[in-house]
Every structure is written in structure tokens, then in C-alpha cells.
Write a protein that holds these residues in place. Structure first.
Motif, mmCIF file in Angstrom:
data_model
loop_
_atom_site.group_PDB
_atom_site.id
_atom_site.type_symbol
_atom_site.label_atom_id
_atom_site.label_comp_id
_atom_site.label_asym_id
_atom_site.label_seq_id
_atom_site.Cartn_x
_atom_site.Cartn_y
_atom_site.Cartn_z
ATOM 1 N N ASP A 277 46.583 32.759 68.834
ATOM 2 C CA ASP A 277 45.837 30.974 68.939
ATOM 3 C C ASP A 277 44.846 30.847 67.430
ATOM 4 O O ASP A 277 44.394 30.027 66.770
ATOM 5 N N GLY A 278 44.700 32.673 66.092
ATOM 6 C CA GLY A 278 44.062 31.947 64.971
ATOM 7 C C GLY A 278 42.585 31.841 65.540
ATOM 8 O O GLY A 278 41.475 31.547 63.804
ATOM 9 N N THR A 279 41.518 32.180 66.294
ATOM 10 C CA THR A 279 40.512 31.863 67.056
ATOM 11 C C THR A 279 40.276 33.342 66.325
ATOM 12 O O THR A 279 40.902 34.333 65.981
ATOM 13 N N ILE B 296 39.287 25.984 59.855
ATOM 14 C CA ILE B 296 40.204 26.488 60.647
ATOM 15 C C ILE B 296 40.900 25.348 60.226
ATOM 16 O O ILE B 296 40.546 24.932 59.657
ATOM 17 N N VAL C 294 46.512 25.547 63.627
ATOM 18 C CA VAL C 294 45.480 25.732 64.493
ATOM 19 C C VAL C 294 44.734 25.073 65.610
ATOM 20 O O VAL C 294 45.204 25.021 66.576
ATOM 21 N N LYS D 160 47.787 23.038 67.807
ATOM 22 C CA LYS D 160 48.456 23.440 68.148
ATOM 23 C C LYS D 160 47.420 23.753 69.869
ATOM 24 O O LYS D 160 47.269 24.192 71.097
#
Length: 528
Positions: free
Chosen positions: A167-169, A81, A85, A88
């Protein structure tokens, strides 16, 4: 001890509310009960529920790719990741913790060898998870606490759920490790095992750089001062078999092997409790007392007695307790170089023998393979046994390429003349659903015979498929389980199942073909 300021840069963001640092066990339990986080049982343990996450969530686990990890981490086995990301989410998680009226902090260590330990800090939203951290990691002395400077910090807030779009998860849950920022973020999941295994991953990244082998294994020590190592995935019996009468426990799950010998990473045990009984596993049963955290264990509302036989919540029920609870455990939890290594596998397909004596090349083959059957409840979504190969018996926690660990193991085994055994704690007489699980009492007898050297000079047969040397006799074993094909009613069915497993071994080992010698490649099963 209460303090409104923390030394770690990330933890300094926690500037509102009340921050409890290294509260004693009774006070943490009082807090957990007051906050309705758990229930106190008749045996003194705190029973908690982890909600829908009753096991690890490997698809939600990431390592930050940056200048320190980009060229070192094996990205085929680990999910990356980006740093943006992580940054944040770190601020959002800290902002969330700032809204809590109370936050709990444990400061201590991972690594029983002072020379190689890591100072850690675990920041928890829940009091019971902070109790878990206190039980599992190494508690500092008063002087060490006063001079404690965290080298790694975990921020754990199960109540904070990520938004994958923003959130990019992958989901609401996330476990993100940043080596560069010395920080681990955990959110959206209450399963406390994520805390433990995240720090294990960090040690697996850092220690090989010092020439130390980190290992997913349990360890105990014989009267001769020699240690024994038990490698195996969850559910194969590491904790159970290393808790043996007459052999002081060094640790149940995570260790390092340095030039000085073996040392435990932790100060506690995280034992599976499903079908736990005082007859079969007395040391674990008797270690569950006041201060223990019981995860997802059912209990009687009337008597407050735990029901270890129940799997109503999950098969992956757990007890987290201090090594000080374990009768005869070594303190400090360090030991000499091992004389024997045991690779444990729970073969749900009933074709591997209960014990095999491994050559050095076979030891490397089976270490790299890390075969077992993934059992129900260990991970989300696993409801029946599955073939699984987990490199070094701990692939989810091994950030570096597999040869890094395998080469270290081979060097140490050769230097200290260590014997190796493959022991099946799974099924015999047929696969899961047809055959029977090998009795724990038989496995204990076999292990003890191996460690006492009683298998060194017995007659052996070589399995024509797996090429394993199988003892034809073992002191204390009178039933026919030693030769697995003799326990099956239908030999054609056995041959088919054995050949299917052999092909699975070969398919998995192709990934190591360019990195291993021909002797190691040829140490695996023969295809038919």
C-alpha cells in the motif's frame, strides 16, 4: 436517521450494510455497548480503549501531493504521498467498510462562524468514534441536516490495517489527507484524536487563503467582551487555563481569527484527564457526564468510577465532551478580537520564568519557535520529556510555510493592539526529576493578573540570557518562583541548563533566518 445513500462521491461507495446517520447520543452509546466497544461508567461517560495507539502517529500521516498542494505545502514539515497510493487505499478502505454490518456517519460542521464554516462528513467503523465526532464537531439543526452537502469527508476504519509493502504506507496505520479529493483516510489506529487533528489541518490549509488566521489555541472572554488566546502544545495547559471562573470559554483547542473576531472550529472539548481532580480543574471535571467519551482512562470494575490518577494505559488519557457540558461556555462559540495572547510552554528544564512580558518582536520569535517539552504519552514512543520546537505551536497541523501564519498573526496583533506573554507551566528549581512542577494555582493567579492588566506597571528585570522582561512581583504570588535562577540550589547548574536551552533556540530559529527581519531574529536568547 437511517439512510442507505450518501451524497459524497466517496461515501457513495458504502452501499451495503446498515448506515446510521446522525444518531442521537443515547442511541450511539447503546450501539457502542451492544458492540462491546466500551463500558458505561458511574458518571455517565463511555470508557473506551484505543489499543496500542494511545496518541497521534505523526510518522504515519501524509498529505497527497498533487496540482493543488505541490507548490503550496511546506514539504519540509509535512510528508507527501502520491495520488496513486491515495486512490488505491481509498478504494480498499471503502471495500473494507462495505463488509461491515453497520457503519456510522456524522454530518455537521467545523467552524462556529457561519460565514467561514466547512460542511463535513465523518464515516466511522465504530459507534464510539462516531460519538466522539458528534461531541467534538458542530451539530447541525434539523433544517441544516436536511440541506447538508459535505465539503470534506473522513473515512475512519481502525480495523483496516495497511500493508506497507503493497500500500505504500510506513506501517499498518495511516492518516492521508487529500485536498483535491476533499477526503481524509484513517486506518489501522483507534486513536480518535487523528480525526480531530486531520480536520484542523484542512482548516489550516484553506483559511489563510481567505485572510483568516487558523490557530492551535484555546480562547475565553472577559467581562469587558475582550477575548484572550492561549497558545500551547498538548500538555501545556491550554484547556485547563482557558476554563477559568468568570471568563466564559469560547473553545479549548482550535480557532480562527477573522476580521470579525475569534471563532471556535469545534463544538466540544478534548481535554487531558491524567490526574484530573474536582479541586484543581472543576470545570473540566464537572463537564464529564453522560455522552462523554473517555479514552484510555482506567476505572474500577466494581464501582465503575474512573481513576484519573492512573496512567496504566498512557499518560495521554482524554475526555471528549460537548461544549454544552461546560458551565458558562459561550454559545455560539465566537468572541471579539483578543486583548491578550498567552504563549504556554511546559519547560521541563526549569529555566524559563513563570511569566514574561513580550515585545512585539519577541512575540513573533516565540510564536515561530513554539517551544515546549514534549511530555510522555502525547505521541507514541515519547516516554520522558524532550525539548521540542513546534512552529506556531502546532507544526504537525500546519501545512503551509510558517511565515504565512506568522505574518497574519503579526498583522492582527498590530491592528488590534494585543499584548503578549510567555508563561511557563513546567518546572522550577531544577529540571524534571529534581525541580517541582509550577503549581496550577500559581499559574492561574499569574494568568489572571496578566489578563486584568495588573502586570502592566510592575517593576521588571531583564533576563540576561533570554532577554525576557520578568515581573519581580505579581499580586497573589508570595513565593520566589518569578525569578527562576533564585529557585535553583546550584547557580552553575542553572547557567548551564539555561545556556543549553538558549543554544537550542538559536539552532531551531536558523530555519527562519532568511524569512524574518533582524529585529525578530535578535529578539531571541543571547548566546554565551
Amino acid at each position: 436517521m437511517n439512510d442507505a445513500s450518501l451524497e459524497n462521491p466517496v461515501a457513495k461507495l458504502l452501499h451495503t450494510g446498515q448506515i446510521h446517520i446522525n444518531l442521537p447520543v443515547p442511541e450511539l452509546i447503546e450501539h457502542a455497548l451492544r458492540r462491546n466497544e466500551g463500558v458505561l461508567l458511574a458518571n455517565g461517560a463511555l470508557a473506551v480503549s484505543t489499543g496500542k495507539y494511545t496518541g497521534r502517529s505523526p510518522k504515519d500521516r501524509f498529505i497527497v501531493s498533487d496540482e493543488q498542494t505541490r507548490d503550496q505545502v511546506d514539504w519540509q514539515r509535512n510528508q507527501c504521498i502520491n495520488e496513486t497510493v491515495f486512490t488505491k487505499l481509498r478504494h480498499k478502505l471503502a471495500d473494507y467498510l462495505n463488509t461491515r454490518e453497520e457503519t456510522y456517519v456524522f454530518r455537521g460542521f467545523i467552524g462556529a462562524a457561519h460565514k467561514h464554516r466547512l460542511a463535513i462528513q465523518v464515516v466511522n467503523e465504530y459507534a464510539w468514534q462516531n460519538l466522539f465526532s458528534r461531541q467534538l464537531f458542530i451539530e447541525p439543526s434539523e433544517e441544516e441536516l436536511e440541506n447538508h452537502h459535505p465539503q470534506f469527508t473522513i473515512l475512519s476504519a481502525p480495523g483496516f490495517k495497511a500493508d506497507p509493502v503493497i500500500d505504500g504506507t510506513r506501517s499498518e496505520a495511516f492518516i492521508i489527507l487529500s485536498i483535491k479529493h476533499r477526503t481524509i483516510l484513517i486506518g489501522g489506529t483507534e486513536y480518535a484524536g487523528e480525526i480531530k487533528k486531520s480536520l484542523f489541518t484542512i482548516m489550516n490549509f484553506l483559511l489563510p487563503q481567505k485572510g483568516i488566521l487558523p490557530m492551535h489555541c484555546s480562547a475565553n472572554q472577559g467581562q469587558n467582551g475582550k477575548s484572550a488566546l492561549f497558545f500551547g502544545l498538548s500538555g501545556t495547559g491550554k484547556t485547563t487555563l482557558s476554563n477559568a471562573s468568570g471568563r466564559p470559554l469560547i473553545g479549548d483547542d482550535e480557532h480562527g481569527w477573522s476580521s470579525e473576531g475569534i471563532f471556535n472550529f469545534e463544538g466540544g472539548c478534548y481535554a487531558k484527564t491524567i490526574r484530573l481532580s474536582p479541586e484543581k480543574e472543576p470545570q473540566i471535571y464537572n463537564s464529564i457526564k453522560f455522552g462523554t467519551v473517555l479514552e484510555n482512562v482506567a476505572f474500577s470494575d466494581k464501582s465503575r468510577l474512573p481513576d484519573y490518577a492512573s496512567a496504566q494505559r498512557t499518560e495521554n488519557t482524554r475526555a471528549a465532551f460537548s461544549l454544552q457540558n461546560v458551565a458558562g461556555a459561550k454559545q455560539p462559540s465566537v468572541g471579539g478580537h483578543p486583548s491578550a495572547i498567552i504563549f504556554l510552554t511546559a519547560d521541563a528544564f526549569g529555566v524559563l520564568p513563570p511569566v514574561s512580558i513580550l515585545s512585539p518582536e519577541q512575540a513573533m520569535y516565540y510564536f515561530l519557535s513554539g517551544y515546549t517539552s514534549k511530555l510522555a504519552g502525547t505521541e507514541r514512543g515519547v516516554t520522558a520529556p524532550e525539548k521540542t520546537f513546534s512552529t506556531c505551536f502546532g507544526a504537525p497541523f500546519m501545512p503551509l510555510p510558517a511565515p504565512c501564519y506568522a505574518d497574519l498573526l503579526g498583522q492582527l496583533m498590530h491592528k488590534h493592539n494585543v499584548s503578549a506573554y510567555l508563561i511557563n507551566t513546567g518546572w522550577t528549581g531544577g529540571p524534571y526529576g529534581i525541580g517541582k512542577r509550577i503549581r496550577l494555582s500559581d499559574t492561574r493567579t499569574i494568568v489572571q493578573s496578566a489578563l486584568d492588566g495588573q502586570l502592566n506597571n510592575v517593576a521588571c528585570l531583564t533576563d540576561p540570557i533570554f532577554q525576557l522582561r520578568i515581573p519581580t512581583t505579581c499580586p497573589g504570588i508570595s513565593n520566589p518562583i518569578l525569578l527562576p535562577w533564585k529557585t535553583w540550589a546550584n547557580q552553575t547548574d542553572y547557567q548551564q541548563a539555561a545556556n543549553q536551552l538558549a543554544h537550542a533556540f538559536h539552532a531551531n530559529f536558523k530555519q527562519f533566518a532568511a524569512q524574518t527581519s533582524e529585529r525578530i531574529r535578535c529578539a531571541g536568547p543571547a548566546l554565551r
